[in-house]
Design a protein around this motif. Sequence first.
Motif, PDB file in Angstrom:
ATOM      1  N   VAL A  99      29.430  18.882  43.230  1.00 31.91           N
ATOM      2  CA  VAL A  99      28.520  17.923  43.646  1.00 31.91           C
ATOM      3  C   VAL A  99      28.427  17.756  44.981  1.00 31.91           C
ATOM      4  O   VAL A  99      29.662  17.926  45.865  1.00 31.91           O
ATOM      5  N   GLU A 131      27.297  15.702  48.597  1.00 30.64           N
ATOM      6  CA  GLU A 131      27.262  13.583  48.693  1.00 30.64           C
ATOM      7  C   GLU A 131      27.267  14.051  50.649  1.00 30.64           C
ATOM      8  O   GLU A 131      27.634  14.943  51.032  1.00 30.64           O
ATOM      9  N   ARG A 167      23.725  17.286  41.957  1.00 36.17           N
ATOM     10  CA  ARG A 167      24.881  18.078  40.815  1.00 36.17           C
ATOM     11  C   ARG A 167      24.544  19.227  40.636  1.00 36.17           C
ATOM     12  O   ARG A 167      23.130  19.624  40.274  1.00 36.17           O
ATOM     13  N   ARG A 188      23.319  11.993  46.000  1.00 32.19           N
ATOM     14  CA  ARG A 188      24.018  12.992  45.906  1.00 32.19           C
ATOM     15  C   ARG A 188      23.352  13.674  44.995  1.00 32.19           C
ATOM     16  O   ARG A 188      22.642  13.214  44.189  1.00 32.19           O
ATOM     17  N   VAL A 228      22.666  15.315  52.773  1.00 26.72           N
ATOM     18  CA  VAL A 228      22.803  16.201  51.929  1.00 26.72           C
ATOM     19  C   VAL A 228      22.220  17.923  52.166  1.00 26.72           C
ATOM     20  O   VAL A 228      21.006  17.371  52.662  1.00 26.72           O
TER      21      VAL A 228
END
Length: 446
Positions: free
Chosen positions: A203, A205, A181, A179, A236
């Motif tokens: 975000v 993922e 951000r 993940r 990602v």
Amino acid sequence: MPDASIGIAGGADVATPNAAWAARAPDWELIRDLLGGTRAMREAGERRLPREPGESLAAYRIRLARTVLFNGLGRAVQTLSGKPFGKPATLSDDADPRMRAMTRDLDLGGRDLTGLARDVLRAALTDGLTHILVDYPAGGGAGETLADERARGARPYLVHVPAPDLIGWRAGPDGRLDRVRIRETVLERDGAWGERAVEQIRVLEPGRWSLWRRSEALKDRPWRRHAGGETSLDAVPLVTVYAERTGFLTARPPLLDLAWLNLAHWQSSSDQRHILHVARVPILFGRNLKVGEDGIEIGPNRLILGDGDGADLKYVEHGGAAIEAGRQDLADLEDRMAVMGLDLMVRRSGGITATERAIDAARADSALAALVRAVEEGLTAALALCARWMDLAPEAAGRVTLDPDTGLDAREAEEIDLLLKARLAGEIDRPTFLAEIRRRGVLAAA
């Protein structure tokens, strides 16, 4: 590696940077202030130019307004980031024609392969690392097929994500990104003519994405999910380019020492400007003078009388010794900054000999050359992700190549070191010193 923002005391949310980001943020802030030039440094105020004890705020503001930045850091970044682009970036001949067409506008904003490569390399130089995000336009609606997407010209594109914008990350058990951000600011229409800047957190993922926003009117409201969806990628789609790696998604800015030296020059320059102002305004000193009802008038056609043998009236001027010491300090700092980027350009090898063959073998071993290879590999990996999104084999993306001649050999580095020592010892003057290091490619031509 867990996302350090999770579990931070005080109610961490999706916009809370993680601990690794917070540890490096002051370095990025210093570098941003310096690269912003005189205006940015003046706006930084006491963060970059401390107020002296007893100095009034009014006097400090006057001193700050007189201070001008000598941007040694900016010059070094300009020189180093320009070295690998004497020739345009190229894509290998085995690349698919669709990939080759993409390189003329990689970000859907007009940046071609050379332009994006230059921006990525410059960001890695200043921040220590930088990121390339592979994104895809939002779908045209339910039931849209691949043929429909191609008909409307949809294709993946690259987004350059500077290191300060990646505020959080987390790795899975396999060490791969689980993940990230990303802090973004987007412009939206506001009425018929206006526009407003909206801050959001993206975000990402494996297989999904989401956007988070909060109320513009109530900034203390929590962040809420604004949009989201799924992707066809099982990872990602972020590629990281490192200049001076210290760990997983962490790095040290390679020009940080130069930035601190530049800050010292900014502060010394402020002192020098102030003392020059004091020295240029002599102080009138009087002793045992007769003072009339209207005081003492200074000017032509005025007679000032003394009172006794000890009467005196004269201007007191600065001796000038401190001015010369300050001038020499600034000149020495400027000379050191002029060659500070040299370390990134020196070709290093464990067994350098005096032969040209050994020098040629060390040609690719400078830190700048290593960064150039990292940019090449990063862009190649990003294009391979684009190829996957276009249902092409990864090898169809081709390979990105930049100009490899980016370093100085051991002989050139030794010559510049001797020039700097001669300059600091006063054996050669500044014009000669600057001309010689420009001739060797350390500084851009004036």
